[in-house]
Design an enzyme around this catalytic site. Structure first.
Site, PDB file in Angstrom:
ATOM      1  CD  GLU A 118      -2.776  -1.202   2.475  1.00 29.66           C
ATOM      2  OE1 GLU A 118      -3.982  -1.468   2.389  1.00 29.66           O
ATOM      3  OE2 GLU A 118      -2.180  -1.038   3.567  1.00 29.66           O
ATOM      4  CB  CYS A 131       3.065   7.435   3.274  1.00 29.79           C
ATOM      5  SG  CYS A 131       3.615   6.231   4.492  1.00 29.79           S
ATOM      6  CB  CYS A 138       7.216  -4.817   8.576  1.00 25.24           C
ATOM      7  SG  CYS A 138       8.599  -4.080   9.487  1.00 25.24           S
ATOM      8  CB  CYS A 142       6.761  -2.942  16.233  1.00 19.70           C
ATOM      9  SG  CYS A 142       8.467  -2.497  15.813  1.00 19.70           S
ATOM     10  CB  CYS A 145       3.309  -1.828  13.896  1.00 19.08           C
ATOM     11  SG  CYS A 145       3.424  -1.498  12.133  1.00 19.08           S
ATOM     12  CB  CYS A 371       2.025   6.192  11.649  1.00 23.11           C
ATOM     13  SG  CYS A 371       2.723   7.589  10.767  1.00 23.11           S
TER      14      CYS A 371
END
Length: 420
Positions: A118, A131, A138, A142, A145, A371
């Site tokens: 995205e 962005c 990923c 974390c 997230c 974010c």
């Protein structure tokens, strides 16, 4: 005193820190994967003059064209082979979502192998900011997230990163925001840890910054690369002399909490990370952004703001800018954004210590475009909700070292004894 939320996985297996791609295999080479010299060499290997590569590049980077049929200065009898060789299809649009009264557009892209990523295009007065994603998923794990919960699928190539930019340039120019807008700012804050895909990201930065026909000619000052803290890569980036802005996703100034929030902290501690960020500033002259997601009763304590200010000030004055970000919760999560009062106290504490601080705008949160929310749709929402329901009773308070201000915590201040 409010109890502190324990930063743990709500149930099930803890996502593991990973640099290993689940999917192997690379897409075909694209013009944007190659330097201008390499494009000319490839053109000559096809039996055509090298300057034809510069023509293709000018169309691509100046006019955002990838269809050789639209390139009138390229001979018709070589357009097909140039199309196949230099412009293989890499990404295709799956859908768009619009938020913030039409000022934010999130696009879901399908890559050549079916993997999805995205990007988020945001309209501001007189400009647009993109962005961009550098990985599918990923591997930094974390726990707060959504992208991190999905894990790492694979790295993107330089051209897959650049194609996101080119497509969004066309979108910004199309009048979707009411009039054509120039896409002038780029932040590597989409899916993925850019420093874990270092070679492809450096290639993308070079294509973004170099003037046509080598690249788009975007100012390095308008490009930001974010990292959760891969210290060796920060030093490598400083040595590249690209002078882009570095953003450090810190989220906690103390190792005791950051070890849980940011698993890479088990390898590179807060002091090592901030030292590397300071070295980046010294080498490039570019002020470093410190990103700090404010999470209720977890990392938003006033003493943590004091500790953060102390850690920044003891490394010098004016070299870092802090961006507190109200947490964008992932589906079903029991974690929430800090209260407005806690946010206000946190910010004032930093500012009183002489730290430049601005609360980050949470654009696109209603479409999972803010974010930490990219690829939230890839997370099993029902499973996360079940985990959250089961977890409330299991969430423990940190009543020892991390609930209250530790003894002997240095006082953050601006003073003549601090290093310049």
């Amino acid at each position: 005193m409010a109890k502190q939320v324990q930063p743990r996985v709500e149930s099930g297996v803890q996502p593991e820190l990973s640099f290993v791609e689940k999917r192997k295999g690379k897409p075909p080479k694209h013009l944007a994967d190659l330097t201008l010299v390499e494009r000319k060499e490839l053109m000559e290997s096809l039996g055509y003059p090298a300057f034809r590569a510069a023509q293709l590049s000018k169309h691509y980077f100046t006019h955002c064209r990838r269809d050789t049929a639209q390139m009138s200065d390229v001979p018709a009898n070589i357009r097909d082979v140039c199309q196949t060789t230099f412009f293989p299809p890499l990404i295709s649009k799956v859908k768009e979502q619009v938020a913030d009264k039409g000022k934010t557009i999130k696009t879901l892209w399908r890559l050549y192998d079916g993997v999805v990523v995205e990007s988020v295009l945001m309209h501001y007065p007189n400009r647009a900011t993109l962005c961009i994603s550098s990985q599918a998923g990923c591997g930094m794990a974390c726990p707060f997230c959504a992208t991190g919960q999905a894990g790492l699928t694979r790295n993107l190539t330089t051209a897959e990163i650049i194609e996101q930019l080119r497509e969004n340039m066309l979108l910004a120019q199309s009048g979707v925001f009411g009039q054509p807008v120039r896409l002038s700012n780029i932040v590597f804050m989409g899916m993925g840890e850019p420093m874990a895909n270092y070679k492809a990201v450096i290639g993308a930065l070079e294509r973004m910054i170099q003037p046509a026909p080598a690249g788009f000619g975007i100012s390095a000052r308008n490009i930001t690369v974010s990292t959760v803290g891969l210290v060796p890569a920060i030093d490598k980036l400083a040595a590249q002399d690209l002078a882009v802005t570095l953003a450090v996703s810190l989220h906690a100034p103390d190792d005791g909490l950051r070890d849980d929030l940011i698993p890479i902290n088990s390898r590179f501690k807060v002091a090592e990370l901030l030292d590397a960020a300071r070295r980046y500033f010294v080498k490039t002259g570019r002020r470093v952004s410190i990103e700090y997601a404010l999470i209720k009763d977890m990392n938003d304590h006033q003493w943590r703001a004091e500790l953060l200010a102390y850690e920044l000030n003891k490394r010098g004055k004016g070299w870092a800018h802090v961006n507190p970000i109200p947490l964008n919760p992932t589906p079903g999560s029991i974690w929430t954004a800090s209260t407005k009062q806690a946010e206000k106290t946190f910010v004032k504490t930093l500012q009183d210590a002489g730290i430049s601080t601005t609360v980050r705008d949470t654009r696109g949160s209603d479409i999972d475009g803010a974010c930490g929310q990219l690829a939230a749709e890839a997370v099993d929402r029902e499973n996360v909700a079940r985990r959250a329901a089961q977890a409330q009773a299991a969430v423990e308070a940190r009543l020892s070292a991390h609930q209250t201000r530790p003894q002997n915590l240095p006082i953050a201040r601006v003073g003549s004894d601090l290093k310049d």
